[in-house]
Motif scaffolding. Structure first.
Motif, PDB file in Angstrom:
ATOM      1  N   TRP A 283      54.633  20.508  18.060  1.00 58.32           N
ATOM      2  CA  TRP A 283      54.438  21.483  19.119  1.00 58.32           C
ATOM      3  C   TRP A 283      54.171  20.801  20.446  1.00 58.32           C
ATOM      4  CZ3 TRP A 283      51.265  20.924  14.911  1.00 58.32           C
ATOM      5  CH2 TRP A 283      50.008  20.368  15.143  1.00 58.32           C
ATOM      6  N   TYR A 284      54.384  21.566  21.493  1.00 61.23           N
ATOM      7  CA  TYR A 284      54.170  21.110  22.861  1.00 61.23           C
ATOM      8  C   TYR A 284      53.633  22.293  23.647  1.00 61.23           C
ATOM      9  CZ  TYR A 284      55.095  19.138  27.466  1.00 61.23           C
ATOM     10  OH  TYR A 284      54.961  18.660  28.732  1.00 61.23           O
TER      11      TYR A 284
ATOM     12  N   TYR B  17      54.937  25.802  22.400  1.00 56.55           N
ATOM     13  CA  TYR B  17      56.277  25.803  21.825  1.00 56.55           C
ATOM     14  C   TYR B  17      56.213  25.048  20.502  1.00 56.55           C
ATOM     15  CZ  TYR B  17      57.610  27.143  26.536  1.00 56.55           C
ATOM     16  OH  TYR B  17      57.721  27.803  27.730  1.00 56.55           O
ATOM     17  N   GLU B  18      56.629  25.689  19.420  1.00 64.12           N
ATOM     18  CA  GLU B  18      56.606  25.067  18.097  1.00 64.12           C
ATOM     19  C   GLU B  18      58.024  24.855  17.595  1.00 64.12           C
ATOM     20  OE1 GLU B  18      54.253  26.603  14.947  1.00 64.12           O
ATOM     21  OE2 GLU B  18      52.467  26.759  16.191  1.00 64.12           O
ATOM     22  N   PHE B  19      58.196  23.731  16.905  1.00 66.45           N
ATOM     23  CA  PHE B  19      59.507  23.375  16.356  1.00 66.45           C
ATOM     24  C   PHE B  19      59.326  22.916  14.923  1.00 66.45           C
ATOM     25  CE2 PHE B  19      59.274  22.452  20.857  1.00 66.45           C
ATOM     26  CZ  PHE B  19      60.339  23.149  21.360  1.00 66.45           C
ATOM     27  N   LYS B  20      60.177  23.384  14.041  1.00 64.89           N
ATOM     28  CA  LYS B  20      60.173  22.897  12.668  1.00 64.89           C
ATOM     29  C   LYS B  20      60.959  21.591  12.649  1.00 64.89           C
ATOM     30  CE  LYS B  20      59.814  27.337  10.417  1.00 64.89           C
ATOM     31  NZ  LYS B  20      58.652  27.287   9.585  1.00 64.89           N
ATOM     32  N   LEU B  21      60.556  20.671  11.789  1.00 67.03           N
ATOM     33  CA  LEU B  21      61.274  19.422  11.673  1.00 67.03           C
ATOM     34  C   LEU B  21      61.547  19.108  10.217  1.00 67.03           C
ATOM     35  CD1 LEU B  21      59.108  16.926  10.794  1.00 67.03           C
ATOM     36  CD2 LEU B  21      58.318  17.479  13.084  1.00 67.03           C
ATOM     37  N   GLN B  22      62.605  18.356   9.996  1.00 67.69           N
ATOM     38  CA  GLN B  22      62.996  17.959   8.645  1.00 67.69           C
ATOM     39  C   GLN B  22      63.754  16.636   8.708  1.00 67.69           C
ATOM     40  OE1 GLN B  22      64.958  20.956   6.220  1.00 67.69           O
ATOM     41  NE2 GLN B  22      66.368  19.417   5.490  1.00 67.69           N
TER      42      GLN B  22
END
Length: 122
Positions: A107-108, A115-120
């Motif tokens: 997140w940022y 702002y959240e982002f999923k990562l893989q």
């Protein structure tokens, strides 16, 4: 092991794809910025506090991979601890049992909006 000479992130086997390198048909090539301009002093100081990885191994390398994974986890734990101490927590990540699949969230916060982002990673 890969035939490509992948640039390594401070955390280990994750290829470092920031704006410092591009993928070409012959592998990765650094961009034209002088290295001393790529990172600020605070970033350099943080990276220098993270334990270096010494084992070069991948998931097909048996016992060497287990040792590499231990090093990566130790470095990641150390990095998370540094971030928490400096109130700079910005991601959560976990892996499957054999360390070949990583998932999480980063997140940022900008102008009081998170702002959240999923990562893989596989």
């Amino acid at each position: 092991s890969s035939d490509l000479d992948l640039p390594q992130s401070p955390l280990g086997s994750f290829p470092y794809f920031a704006s410092t390198a591009v993928l070409t048909s012959s592998g990765f090539r650094k961009l034209g910025l002088p290295e001393e301009m790529m990172y600020d002093e605070k970033t350099k100081a943080t990276v220098q506090k993270i334990p270096l990885l010494t084992v070069r191994a991948g998931p097909r390398d048996g016992a060497d991979w287990v040792e590499r994974l231990k090093e990566e986890l130790a470095a990641l734990i150390h990095y998370v601890r540094l971030n928490k101490e400096n109130d700079h927590d910005w991601f959560l990540i976990e892996s499957n049992e054999d360390g070949t699949r990583w998932t999480g969230t980063c997140w940022y916060i900008h102008n009081l909006v998170k702002y959240e982002f999923k990562l893989q990673f596989e």
